[in-house]
Design a protein around this motif. Structure first.
Motif, mmCIF file in Angstrom:
data_model
loop_
_atom_site.group_PDB
_atom_site.id
_atom_site.type_symbol
_atom_site.label_atom_id
_atom_site.label_comp_id
_atom_site.label_asym_id
_atom_site.label_seq_id
_atom_site.Cartn_x
_atom_site.Cartn_y
_atom_site.Cartn_z
ATOM 1 N N THR A 38 0.844 -1.192 0.000
ATOM 2 C CA THR A 38 0.000 0.000 0.000
ATOM 3 C C THR A 38 0.878 1.240 0.000
ATOM 4 O O THR A 38 1.670 1.432 0.900
ATOM 5 C CB THR A 38 -0.909 0.030 1.241
ATOM 6 O OG1 THR A 38 -1.699 -1.151 1.247
ATOM 7 C CG2 THR A 38 -1.815 1.251 1.211
ATOM 8 N N LEU A 83 -14.228 3.638 3.487
ATOM 9 C CA LEU A 83 -13.020 2.869 3.777
ATOM 10 C C LEU A 83 -13.290 1.364 3.867
ATOM 11 O O LEU A 83 -12.438 0.601 4.300
ATOM 12 C CB LEU A 83 -12.390 3.361 5.090
ATOM 13 C CG LEU A 83 -11.897 4.809 5.074
ATOM 14 C CD1 LEU A 83 -11.364 5.200 6.447
ATOM 15 C CD2 LEU A 83 -10.824 5.016 4.009
ATOM 16 N N CYS A 84 -14.467 0.954 3.423
ATOM 17 C CA CYS A 84 -14.915 -0.433 3.565
ATOM 18 C C CYS A 84 -14.559 -1.251 2.325
ATOM 19 O O CYS A 84 -14.871 -0.851 1.196
ATOM 20 C CB CYS A 84 -16.425 -0.428 3.803
ATOM 21 S SG CYS A 84 -17.290 -1.938 3.409
ATOM 22 N N THR A 85 -13.932 -2.408 2.550
ATOM 23 C CA THR A 85 -13.504 -3.265 1.441
ATOM 24 C C THR A 85 -14.692 -3.799 0.636
ATOM 25 O O THR A 85 -14.723 -3.679 -0.594
ATOM 26 C CB THR A 85 -12.682 -4.451 1.968
ATOM 27 O OG1 THR A 85 -11.546 -3.956 2.669
ATOM 28 C CG2 THR A 85 -12.217 -5.341 0.828
ATOM 29 N N ARG A 148 -9.733 3.821 -4.231
ATOM 30 C CA ARG A 148 -8.526 3.976 -3.408
ATOM 31 C C ARG A 148 -8.800 3.684 -1.932
ATOM 32 O O ARG A 148 -8.054 4.139 -1.071
ATOM 33 C CB ARG A 148 -7.999 5.417 -3.539
ATOM 34 C CG ARG A 148 -7.579 5.777 -4.953
ATOM 35 C CD ARG A 148 -7.528 7.288 -5.132
ATOM 36 N NE ARG A 148 -7.041 7.644 -6.446
ATOM 37 C CZ ARG A 148 -7.790 7.633 -7.550
ATOM 38 N NH1 ARG A 148 -9.063 7.308 -7.474
ATOM 39 N NH2 ARG A 148 -7.264 7.952 -8.721
ATOM 40 N N TYR A 149 -9.852 2.938 -1.648
ATOM 41 C CA TYR A 149 -10.291 2.776 -0.257
ATOM 42 C C TYR A 149 -9.171 2.296 0.661
ATOM 43 O O TYR A 149 -9.105 2.677 1.824
ATOM 44 C CB TYR A 149 -11.464 1.793 -0.190
ATOM 45 C CG TYR A 149 -11.026 0.352 -0.324
ATOM 46 C CD1 TYR A 149 -10.797 -0.446 0.787
ATOM 47 C CD2 TYR A 149 -10.794 -0.207 -1.584
ATOM 48 C CE1 TYR A 149 -10.364 -1.751 0.666
ATOM 49 C CE2 TYR A 149 -10.359 -1.504 -1.714
ATOM 50 C CZ TYR A 149 -10.138 -2.272 -0.587
ATOM 51 O OH TYR A 149 -9.695 -3.556 -0.728
ATOM 52 N N ASN A 150 -8.253 1.458 0.161
ATOM 53 C CA ASN A 150 -7.213 0.896 1.021
ATOM 54 C C ASN A 150 -5.960 1.758 1.071
ATOM 55 O O ASN A 150 -4.973 1.387 1.687
ATOM 56 C CB ASN A 150 -6.846 -0.517 0.553
ATOM 57 C CG ASN A 150 -6.268 -0.519 -0.849
ATOM 58 O OD1 ASN A 150 -6.498 0.407 -1.621
ATOM 59 N ND2 ASN A 150 -5.539 -1.564 -1.201
ATOM 60 N N GLN A 151 -5.985 2.913 0.426
ATOM 61 C CA GLN A 151 -4.848 3.821 0.429
ATOM 62 C C GLN A 151 -5.147 5.120 1.166
ATOM 63 O O GLN A 151 -4.242 5.870 1.483
ATOM 64 C CB GLN A 151 -4.435 4.152 -1.018
ATOM 65 C CG GLN A 151 -4.092 2.925 -1.839
ATOM 66 C CD GLN A 151 -3.905 3.261 -3.309
ATOM 67 O OE1 GLN A 151 -3.935 4.418 -3.706
ATOM 68 N NE2 GLN A 151 -3.711 2.253 -4.126
ATOM 69 N N TYR A 153 -5.965 5.793 4.106
ATOM 70 C CA TYR A 153 -5.580 5.942 5.505
ATOM 71 C C TYR A 153 -4.361 6.846 5.633
ATOM 72 O O TYR A 153 -3.988 7.255 6.722
ATOM 73 C CB TYR A 153 -5.267 4.568 6.119
ATOM 74 C CG TYR A 153 -6.481 3.711 6.333
ATOM 75 C CD1 TYR A 153 -7.261 3.844 7.481
ATOM 76 C CD2 TYR A 153 -6.874 2.787 5.373
ATOM 77 C CE1 TYR A 153 -8.387 3.064 7.672
ATOM 78 C CE2 TYR A 153 -8.005 1.995 5.562
ATOM 79 C CZ TYR A 153 -8.752 2.144 6.717
ATOM 80 O OH TYR A 153 -9.882 1.371 6.904
#
Length: 231
Positions: A38, A83-85, A148-151, A153
């Motif tokens: 990430t 932010l949810c997968t 980009r949900y996992n980026q 943060y």
């Protein structure tokens, strides 16, 4: 006597022989940490500038964002967190086909509801999406955020401002909307209403009187929409 004398000489010689030094222990270096997959900063160039721009869009009477014919006989209510997968899987993989099959022909409309289940960044991104709506870009920014949900943060605020600018939203106006927390009360009220409705998971879909939890196959949506249309 001779045997004792020879044995004594042998013992003395053995004791006088140099002793081989013991090997010195060598410290094992720590393992090298594998690089994370990430990136620290998400790519802020939008991958698209339109999300079904030909479809009607706006707010419901309650203030929720909708896409599609506002008078469509079936409403697909989506409760989701940026932010949810599983929410991202639905938005990127299933939703475009769902829209093509049911929203474009006017059979259904989508209504989006904000969940703020993953902390301050969830709230910031929800506010940002509503700020984008002031410029007619809610659905576009929403799609870019899920991509980009996992980026997100990392450098969340900077990235979402860059994304908005890439979609043609004036940077100063968008930043001012975020700084003023123009939509904080609204997204918090939406989340509170969702919890009062019994929504604690993500994503949740309500179609007619049926509720589905988690990402679903297109075929499942089709069956539920058809049942709702018959009622």
């Amino acid at each position: 006597m001779r045997r004792f004398f020879l044995l004594s000489i042998f013992v003395l010689a053995a004791c006088a022989a140099p002793v081989a030094p013991e090997p010195t222990a060598t410290a094992t270096p720590p393992p090298t940490r594998a690089p994370t997959s990430t990136p620290t900063t998400a790519q802020s160039a939008p991958t698209t500038t339109g999300y079904f721009p030909e479809l009607p869009r706006g707010r419901t009477a309650e203030g929720y964002q909708y896409l599609g014919n506002p008078n469509a006989p079936v409403t697909i209510m989506i409760y989701s967190d940026f932010l949810c997968t599983s929410c991202a899987v639905h938005t990127l993989d299933v939703e475009p086909r769902l829209i093509e099959e049911f929203v474009v022909p006017g059979q259904a409309k989508i209504v989006y509801r904000h969940l703020l289940q993953l902390g301050e960044r969830s709230e910031l991104l929800a506010e940002a999406s509503e700020c984008a709506a002031d410029h007619g870009k809610f659905w576009e920014l929403r799609r870019e955020l899920y991509a980009r949900y996992n980026q997100l943060y990392f450098n969340t605020r900077e990235t979402v401002i860059d994304l908005a600018a890439g979609l043609g939203i004036p940077r100063d106006a968008f930043t001012a909307c975020l700084d003023a927390h123009t939509y904080r009360a609204q997204v918090q009220a939406d989340y509170a209403a969702a919890m009062a409705e019994g929504v604690y998971a993500r994503p949740v879909f309500r179609i007619g009187n049926e509720t589905m939890v988690g990402s679903q196959r297109l075929e499942t949506f089709a069956q539920v929409i058809e049942r709702a249309a018959r009622r």
